[in-house]
Structure formats: C-alpha cells, structure tokens
Design a protein around this motif. Structure first.
Motif, PDB file in Angstrom:
ATOM      1  N   ILE A 160       0.844  -1.383   0.144  1.00  0.00           N
ATOM      2  CA  ILE A 160       0.252  -0.262  -0.538  1.00  0.00           C
ATOM      3  C   ILE A 160       0.945   0.886  -0.259  1.00  0.00           C
ATOM      4  O   ILE A 160       1.343   1.687   0.721  1.00  0.00           O
ATOM      5  CB  ILE A 160      -1.212  -0.331   1.371  1.00  0.00           C
ATOM      6  CG1 ILE A 160      -2.486  -1.351   1.306  1.00  0.00           C
ATOM      7  CG2 ILE A 160      -1.696   0.646   1.038  1.00  0.00           C
ATOM      8  CD1 ILE A 160      -2.198  -1.689   0.030  1.00  0.00           C
ATOM      9  N   PRO A 161       0.358   2.343  -1.032  1.00  0.00           N
ATOM     10  CA  PRO A 161       1.442   3.599  -1.231  1.00  0.00           C
ATOM     11  C   PRO A 161       1.805   4.092  -0.261  1.00  0.00           C
ATOM     12  O   PRO A 161       0.210   4.400   1.083  1.00  0.00           O
ATOM     13  CB  PRO A 161       0.872   4.068  -2.520  1.00  0.00           C
ATOM     14  CG  PRO A 161       0.024   3.291  -2.519  1.00  0.00           C
ATOM     15  CD  PRO A 161      -0.145   2.237  -1.807  1.00  0.00           C
TER      16      PRO A 161
ATOM     17  N   GLU B 212       2.859   6.940 -16.291  1.00  0.00           N
ATOM     18  CA  GLU B 212       3.591   6.868 -15.987  1.00  0.00           C
ATOM     19  C   GLU B 212       4.296   6.183 -15.790  1.00  0.00           C
ATOM     20  O   GLU B 212       5.579   5.693 -15.918  1.00  0.00           O
ATOM     21  CB  GLU B 212       4.157   8.069 -14.886  1.00  0.00           C
ATOM     22  CG  GLU B 212       3.838   9.525 -14.710  1.00  0.00           C
ATOM     23  CD  GLU B 212       4.607  10.328 -14.944  1.00  0.00           C
ATOM     24  OE1 GLU B 212       4.470  11.073 -15.784  1.00  0.00           O
ATOM     25  OE2 GLU B 212       6.115   9.359 -15.385  1.00  0.00           O
ATOM     26  N   SER B 213       3.921   4.571 -15.593  1.00  0.00           N
ATOM     27  CA  SER B 213       4.229   3.743 -15.474  1.00  0.00           C
ATOM     28  C   SER B 213       3.291   2.379 -15.965  1.00  0.00           C
ATOM     29  O   SER B 213       2.044   1.964 -15.247  1.00  0.00           O
ATOM     30  CB  SER B 213       4.328   3.584 -13.254  1.00  0.00           C
ATOM     31  OG  SER B 213       4.598   1.936 -13.109  1.00  0.00           O
ATOM     32  N   SER B 214       3.760   1.536 -16.654  1.00  0.00           N
ATOM     33  CA  SER B 214       3.014   1.095 -17.822  1.00  0.00           C
ATOM     34  C   SER B 214       3.107  -0.004 -16.586  1.00  0.00           C
ATOM     35  O   SER B 214       1.310  -1.400 -17.242  1.00  0.00           O
ATOM     36  CB  SER B 214       3.160   0.304 -18.704  1.00  0.00           C
ATOM     37  OG  SER B 214       4.615   0.346 -18.564  1.00  0.00           O
ATOM     38  N   GLY B 215       3.683  -0.744 -16.228  1.00  0.00           N
ATOM     39  CA  GLY B 215       3.285  -1.571 -15.335  1.00  0.00           C
ATOM     40  C   GLY B 215       4.569  -2.204 -14.096  1.00  0.00           C
ATOM     41  O   GLY B 215       5.339  -1.815 -13.581  1.00  0.00           O
TER      42      GLY B 215
ATOM     43  N   HIS C 161       2.477  -1.742  -6.598  1.00  0.00           N
ATOM     44  CA  HIS C 161       3.790  -1.083  -6.834  1.00  0.00           C
ATOM     45  C   HIS C 161       4.470  -0.045  -7.102  1.00  0.00           C
ATOM     46  O   HIS C 161       5.578   0.465  -6.115  1.00  0.00           O
ATOM     47  CB  HIS C 161       4.328  -2.227  -7.965  1.00  0.00           C
ATOM     48  CG  HIS C 161       3.978  -3.333  -6.998  1.00  0.00           C
ATOM     49  ND1 HIS C 161       5.291  -4.511  -5.970  1.00  0.00           N
ATOM     50  CD2 HIS C 161       2.987  -4.502  -7.239  1.00  0.00           C
ATOM     51  CE1 HIS C 161       4.124  -5.721  -5.612  1.00  0.00           C
ATOM     52  NE2 HIS C 161       3.091  -5.831  -6.253  1.00  0.00           N
ATOM     53  N   ASN C 162       4.414   0.684  -8.182  1.00  0.00           N
ATOM     54  CA  ASN C 162       5.098   1.568  -8.451  1.00  0.00           C
ATOM     55  C   ASN C 162       4.779   2.536  -7.577  1.00  0.00           C
ATOM     56  O   ASN C 162       5.867   3.703  -7.993  1.00  0.00           O
ATOM     57  CB  ASN C 162       5.021   1.858  -9.950  1.00  0.00           C
ATOM     58  CG  ASN C 162       5.924   0.971 -11.055  1.00  0.00           C
ATOM     59  OD1 ASN C 162       6.733   0.531 -10.528  1.00  0.00           O
ATOM     60  ND2 ASN C 162       4.895   0.445 -12.032  1.00  0.00           N
ATOM     61  N   LEU C 163       3.765   2.965  -7.527  1.00  0.00           N
ATOM     62  CA  LEU C 163       3.134   4.684  -6.558  1.00  0.00           C
ATOM     63  C   LEU C 163       4.096   4.622  -5.706  1.00  0.00           C
ATOM     64  O   LEU C 163       4.293   5.408  -5.171  1.00  0.00           O
ATOM     65  CB  LEU C 163       1.207   4.504  -6.586  1.00  0.00           C
ATOM     66  CG  LEU C 163       0.965   4.864  -7.776  1.00  0.00           C
ATOM     67  CD1 LEU C 163      -0.763   3.443  -7.419  1.00  0.00           C
ATOM     68  CD2 LEU C 163       0.940   6.015  -8.505  1.00  0.00           C
TER      69      LEU C 163
ATOM     70  N   LEU D  14       2.672  13.188 -13.756  1.00  0.00           N
ATOM     71  CA  LEU D  14       2.050  13.425 -13.906  1.00  0.00           C
ATOM     72  C   LEU D  14       1.068  13.602 -12.272  1.00  0.00           C
ATOM     73  O   LEU D  14       2.094  12.610 -11.021  1.00  0.00           O
ATOM     74  CB  LEU D  14       1.081  12.021 -14.304  1.00  0.00           C
ATOM     75  CG  LEU D  14       1.072  12.784 -16.104  1.00  0.00           C
ATOM     76  CD1 LEU D  14       0.406  11.115 -16.125  1.00  0.00           C
ATOM     77  CD2 LEU D  14       0.267  13.856 -16.672  1.00  0.00           C
ATOM     78  N   GLU D  15       0.283  14.131 -11.741  1.00  0.00           N
ATOM     79  CA  GLU D  15       0.304  14.447 -10.485  1.00  0.00           C
ATOM     80  C   GLU D  15      -1.118  14.158  -9.842  1.00  0.00           C
ATOM     81  O   GLU D  15      -1.101  13.050  -8.723  1.00  0.00           O
ATOM     82  CB  GLU D  15      -0.858  16.188 -10.447  1.00  0.00           C
ATOM     83  CG  GLU D  15      -1.928  16.296 -11.312  1.00  0.00           C
ATOM     84  CD  GLU D  15      -3.021  17.495 -10.836  1.00  0.00           C
ATOM     85  OE1 GLU D  15      -2.461  18.435 -11.248  1.00  0.00           O
ATOM     86  OE2 GLU D  15      -3.843  17.103 -10.328  1.00  0.00           O
ATOM     87  N   GLU D  16      -1.401  13.149 -10.842  1.00  0.00           N
ATOM     88  CA  GLU D  16      -2.144  11.539 -10.571  1.00  0.00           C
ATOM     89  C   GLU D  16      -1.946  10.619  -9.919  1.00  0.00           C
ATOM     90  O   GLU D  16      -2.312   9.917  -9.575  1.00  0.00           O
ATOM     91  CB  GLU D  16      -3.239  11.161 -11.787  1.00  0.00           C
ATOM     92  CG  GLU D  16      -4.103  11.582 -12.471  1.00  0.00           C
ATOM     93  CD  GLU D  16      -3.966  13.022 -13.075  1.00  0.00           C
ATOM     94  OE1 GLU D  16      -2.737  12.869 -13.478  1.00  0.00           O
ATOM     95  OE2 GLU D  16      -4.973  13.775 -13.895  1.00  0.00           O
ATOM     96  N   VAL D  17      -0.388  11.087  -9.891  1.00  0.00           N
ATOM     97  CA  VAL D  17       0.537   9.515  -9.660  1.00  0.00           C
ATOM     98  C   VAL D  17       1.152  10.143  -7.886  1.00  0.00           C
ATOM     99  O   VAL D  17       1.512   8.779  -7.260  1.00  0.00           O
ATOM    100  CB  VAL D  17       1.877   8.745 -10.219  1.00  0.00           C
ATOM    101  CG1 VAL D  17       1.453   8.803 -11.847  1.00  0.00           C
ATOM    102  CG2 VAL D  17       3.016  10.049  -9.851  1.00  0.00           C
TER     103      VAL D  17
END
Lengths: 335, 287
Positions: free
Chosen positions: A175-176, A289-292, A315-317, A328-331
């Motif tokens: 969990i981020p 930003e991060s496809s996978g 995982h990437n978040l 991007l602000e969404e991440v």
C-alpha cells in the motif's frame, strides 16, 4: 461489482491487510447508515446494475447487516459478502437464522481464510463454526503475501465444509506510503512457481483457482498458462482495474491500494457508470507514467494486446511516494 | 350527493340504520376488518378502515390475504423488526393498504423511506406534543420528490403535491380530518366537525340523516373564516410562505422547535417541480 464498506473496523489484524491504512485513518465507530445505504442502492440501480459486495473492516460487525442483505434481495439485487467468518454469538445466530437458507443465486460469501497455523484457537473455532453453517454459500479466498504459503488446507476445508469448488486467489500488494506484508516484485516469479506446484492437487479435487486483480501474466510460462486455462475453464484474467470501494461516509475510491488517490464522494457522480469511468481514467493516466511492475511492461506484447494489465499499480505508486514530484499529478496521493 | 364522509367507530346498529353514506370506520381490532367491510357495504360504502394501535409495530401485525379489496389505513408506532416484516411484503403489496408511522422517533422517518423504496405506500403522521426532526423530515421529502428510482407514494407529500395549486390546502385530509370532507359521528348518529367536540358532547351538529347537499356550502364559509383568524396577529405563521400548506398545524412547537417554516417553504418548490415533471410526461389518449 461495487464494494460497499459497512464498517471501518476489523476482528483480525492480517499482516497483509490492504485496508489497514484506510482503517487506521478512519473513525472506528463509522458504520454505514440506513439513509446512505438506500442512497447507494438507488445509485447503483440507476445504472442498471444489481450486484453489490459488502466489505469492511469486517462487515459482520455491522448490527444491521442481516437487514441490509434481506432488503437488497427484496429489491432484486445479488449480494456478496467478503468476510473473515469471525463474529459474535448473537450475530452468528441471527445470520444463521435469516441468511443460511438463501439461494446462492441471490446471496454469496467470499470467506478470506488464513492458514490455520497462523490463527489463535478461538479464531480457528469461529471460522469452523461459520463454515459449518454457511459453507454451501462460500467461495474461499486466500491472500498470498509471503513465499512460503500452503494451499492444501483450503482443499481440506472445501471438502469438509462443502464450499464452492473455487479458490479466489489474491496477491497482497504494497500500500503506497505504508508497510504491509507483501511479496517484493522481484520475488514474484518464485511465488508463481510455488503456486503452480499446488495446481495438480487442486485440479485432482476438481477445484479451480481464480486470480484476483494484479497478477502479471509474465510470471507464468506458456505451459503454465495453458494448464491454468484448462483448470479455470477459460476464466483466466491478469487484470488490474477499478474495483470501486464506497465508504460508510459516502467517500469513494478506486480500490484499497489507491484509497488515497483522487478520493471523491458518491454525490459527485450521477451514475455508477460515470464513477467507474472516472477511476478507469485515473488508472489510464497512472499507466502513462508506469505501464506495469517491470520496465519490460512498456513494450510487452501481451500488455499491448490487453491480455495483461501489467500487475498492480500500487507497486510503482509505492515508489513514487518518496520521489520529488516531477510526474503527472495523478501518481501522487491526495494532499 | 355532496355529503361528507362519516368517521365513526364500529357501530353495527348505526350502520344498519343508515344508507347511502360513505364511512371511515375506526377500529383497533384487525379481526373485525372483514365484518366491517361486509356490514358497511350492505347499505353504505366503506371509504376506508382506520386501524390505529400505537402500542403495536408493523412487523407484529398478522396481515391476512382475506383482507384483499378492503381499503385500510394502518397507524402504528414503529416498523419493528424489518427481517420479520420482509416475508410479509408479498401479502402487503396485494392488499389495499397504506401504512403510517409517526414522525417521532426519528428512526420512523428512515423506516418510511425503506418501505417506500420497497414499493409499499406509506405515510408519516404527527402526534401533538411530539418533537419533529425537521431535518430528517426534509430528507424524506427530498427523497419522495427528487429520487429518480421507482418508489411508492409517501403521504402527505403525495396529497400536497396533487392538490397544491398556489392556494391553501389542508393535508389533514390524508388522516381523514378535513372539515369540508369528513365529519365525525357518535353511536347515536350525531355528527360534529371535530372528534374532541363529539366526545365532550359539545356542539353536536346534525344527525347523519339530516346531512344534505347544502352542508358543504355552509361549512365552507366557517372554515374560510377560521383560516383568516390566523392573520389577525402578526406572528411566524402569518408571514410564512409555507402556511398555505400547513395552515399553522405546527404553531405550538414553532418557538422551541423552529424548522417548519424552512420545511414547508421547500415543499412549495418541490410541488412546483412535481407539477412541472408531470406536465412533461406524455399522456395516453383515451380510446
């Protein structure tokens, strides 16, 4: 199928819990009111949907859960409950009286089962009591959060309690911004090997596995995928998309790993479809930003063919949280 | 014939001696429903059975299929156990029922919403002296008027919406308490505009056999005059835009529990919305 949180409190403290951060940040006595419940039912019905899942915390901690289930069935909904199966005596008796006789077409349960070796005696007895009465309505769920996991006990439980011959397999994701037990992405291939070792046993007992969201396809060889396809009768997904969780306070988010990302209110949307599209769009933007999980996901042919989503976004978040904010602000989580 | 509808307790002798009248029969005994229906309809017409028992809950009532076709308004204290009521909804829907709960306790307003969302016609009524949660009542009113999802009627909102045409209305007609439509009657057949007057033996009015077509015209003047007395003094009711709906029904609690002004003023907007929505619906031609 949207998930409706009845409570923000749980009876267990699972090390992998992906709702833990959300629950820690929520008032423990926050439970879903009747007025909010009717609003959500109307909201979902308006979009032509007639399926709801109850979630928590532990949904059976809500004193009106039995009324809620019966009410929705009266309105021609199908109700599914995600539960640990652990509840007090009064709730157990009431549930047994009013819910155990409901048909599976209208009412189903996913019981999240942990390895009995990790349970206390009272927890284990409570789970067994629950399964002995509700087993015929239950699909067992199991969350993989460490490499040394064992699925054999599930086979025993399915046979013993007459549960549905299907195992809903979840993969615990980080969990981020928080520490919960999960398998680091570099160890996921070993997890997949371990999982495939159980497949002959599961298949022998005519049990099919099903993947919850976030399993990357590349963890499995083509041979593995062929076997999985056969055992699951073609119901094989390597997806990741909005689950849509609705809190007792009418806040809504994509899924628990993304519970701090673009959290909105149900009242911000006119229909469920609009709400789902909003979070689908969020997922799309994060994937820019991060496809996978892996770098190779960017050019993966299976991802491009939409056979695989690229694993769970969390995982990437999780890594972006500690970075300078240049993407991007969404991440990034909500302030 | 323009006679009022007569409200009385179940007096078989009175009913047998009367003919051509419409009756609302009050009872606290559901076992009498079928007898009442048969007896009244012999020489008169049963408008409705008014069943009231504030010691009961809805879930404790044994709804019977034999009540089919009998118009019944049920006034009880609370909904009771929903899980016990739900199996009875099939029968309830097949009957000609309207279920009323009082505005207090607050949970009743939620119970009414639950029943309406399940397709059961319901209503809220107000007991003198009991505090009303105007905010929750407003929420219920909003639910009735603005929710797109199918739901059953909730009185008195339905009555108000259907009858409000920018002049005053009296929604107490829903509770069979409107001086131009209903008249109370004792076992001797003596009528009175109010139940209190009848019970006290005061101001006894005509015998039911003496009711005639001029009755309404005479009463209308009295009624309008009484209404205008509200404006004799300057107070919260006399300057309230919502007065034309409530007619000062809640003036006794306006000081300690204000909220009726906002509520009924908002209801004016809701009625406008309701009427506009109805106008936009295409009407089928009659063949």
């Amino acid at each position: 199928m949207p998930n409706l949180l009845l409570t923000q409190k749980c009876v267990r403290s699972c090390p992998y819990c992906f709702a833990k951060k959300h629950m820690d940040e929520s008032p423990p006595d926050d439970i879903l009111s009747w007025n909010n419940f009717i609003y959500v039912a109307d909201f979902i019905e308006r979009s032509g949907h007639r399926e709801i899942s109850f979630l928590g915390g532990e949904p059976f901690l809500h004193p009106k859960i039995v009324d809620f289930v019966l009410y929705l069935i009266e309105r021609d909904f199908h109700v599914n409950i995600f539960t640990s199966g652990i509840m007090n005596e009064i709730m157990f008796n009431e549930s047994q009286q009013y819910l155990s006789g409901l048909p599976f077409e209208k009412f189903s349960i996913v019981c999240n089962l942990n390895d009995p070796k990790s349970l206390s005696f009272s927890e284990s007895e409570a789970v067994k009591r629950f399964l002995s009465v509700f087993g015929h309505l239950v699909t067992p769920g199991f969350n993989i959060y460490k490499l040394g996991f064992d699925l054999n006990f599930l086979v025993n439980y399915i046979n013993q309690y007459g549960m549905k011959r299907h195992i809903r397999l979840g993969l615990a994701h980080p969990i981020p911004g928080t520490k919960n037990a999960s398998i680091p992405k570099e160890n996921l291939p070993e997890m997949a090997k371990n999982l495939m070792r159980f497949l002959p046993v599961i298949d022998k007992f005519n049990i099919s596995p099903g993947f919850d969201c976030g399993f990357p396809m590349c963890l499995f060889s083509n041979e593995d995928i062929g076997l999985l396809y056969k055992i699951t009768k073609g119901n094989l997904r390597f997806g990741c998309g909005p689950a849509i969780d609705i809190g007792p306070d009418m806040k809504v988010w994509s899924c628990f790993p993304l519970s701090n990302y673009q959290k909105k209110s149900v009242y911000d949307f006119d229909t469920y479809s609009e709400l789902y599209d909003f979070y689908m769009d969020l997922h799309r933007k994060i994937r820019i930003e991060s496809s996978g999980l892996y770098l190779k996901c960017d050019n993966c042919i299976d991802r491009n063919r939409e056979l695989c989503s690229g694993g769970c976004l969390s995982h990437n978040l999780h890594e972006f949280v500690n970075e300078p904010k240049l993407r991007l602000e969404e991440v990034y989580p909500d302030e | 014939m323009n006679n009022p509808i007569i409200i009385s307790d179940f007096y078989p002798e009175l009913l047998q001696s009367s003919s051509g009248n419409a009756f609302v029969i009050k009872t606290t005994n559901p076992e009498l429903f079928q007898d009442i229906y048969k007896l009244v309809n012999q020489n008169n017409k049963l408008h409705c059975i008014y069943f009231s028992d504030l010691s009961k809950s809805l879930s404790s009532i044994d709804f019977k299929p034999e009540w089919t076709g009998i118009p019944i308004s049920v006034f009880v204290r609370v909904l009771g156990e929903l899980k016990q009521l739900l199996p009875k909804l099939g029968i309830i829907r097949s009957l000609n029922l309207r279920l009323f709960l009082p505005a207090h306790p607050d949970e009743n307003l939620t119970s009414i919403k639950i029943l309406s969302s399940l397709g059961i016609p319901t209503g809220v009524f107000f007991i003198k002296g009991e505090k009303i949660n105007w905010s929750l009542l407003n929420d219920l009113m909003y639910y009735y008027f603005y929710t797109i999802n199918k739901h059953a009627d909730i009185e008195p909102f339905k009555y108000i919406a259907d009858h409000y045409h920018h002049t005053h209305i009296n929604f107490n007609a829903v509770y069979f308490n409107h001086p131009l439509k209903y008249i109370f009657c004792n076992k001797f057949g003596i009528t009175s505009l109010t139940e209190a007057n009848l019970n006290d033996g005061k101001n006894g009015d005509l015998h039911i056999s003496e009711l005639n077509e001029n009755w309404k015209n005479e009463k209308k003047l009295d009624f309008e005059r009484d209404l205008m007395l509200n404006f004799k003094h300057l107070n919260a009711c006399s300057v309230c835009p919502g007065w034309r709906i409530c007619l000062s029904a809640f003036k006794e609690q306006i000081e300690e529990n204000p909220g009726c002004t906002d509520f009924f003023t908002e209801m004016l907007d809701a009625c406008e919305f309701y009427n506009k929505t109805r106008q936009n619906k295409p009407e089928l031609c009659s063949l």
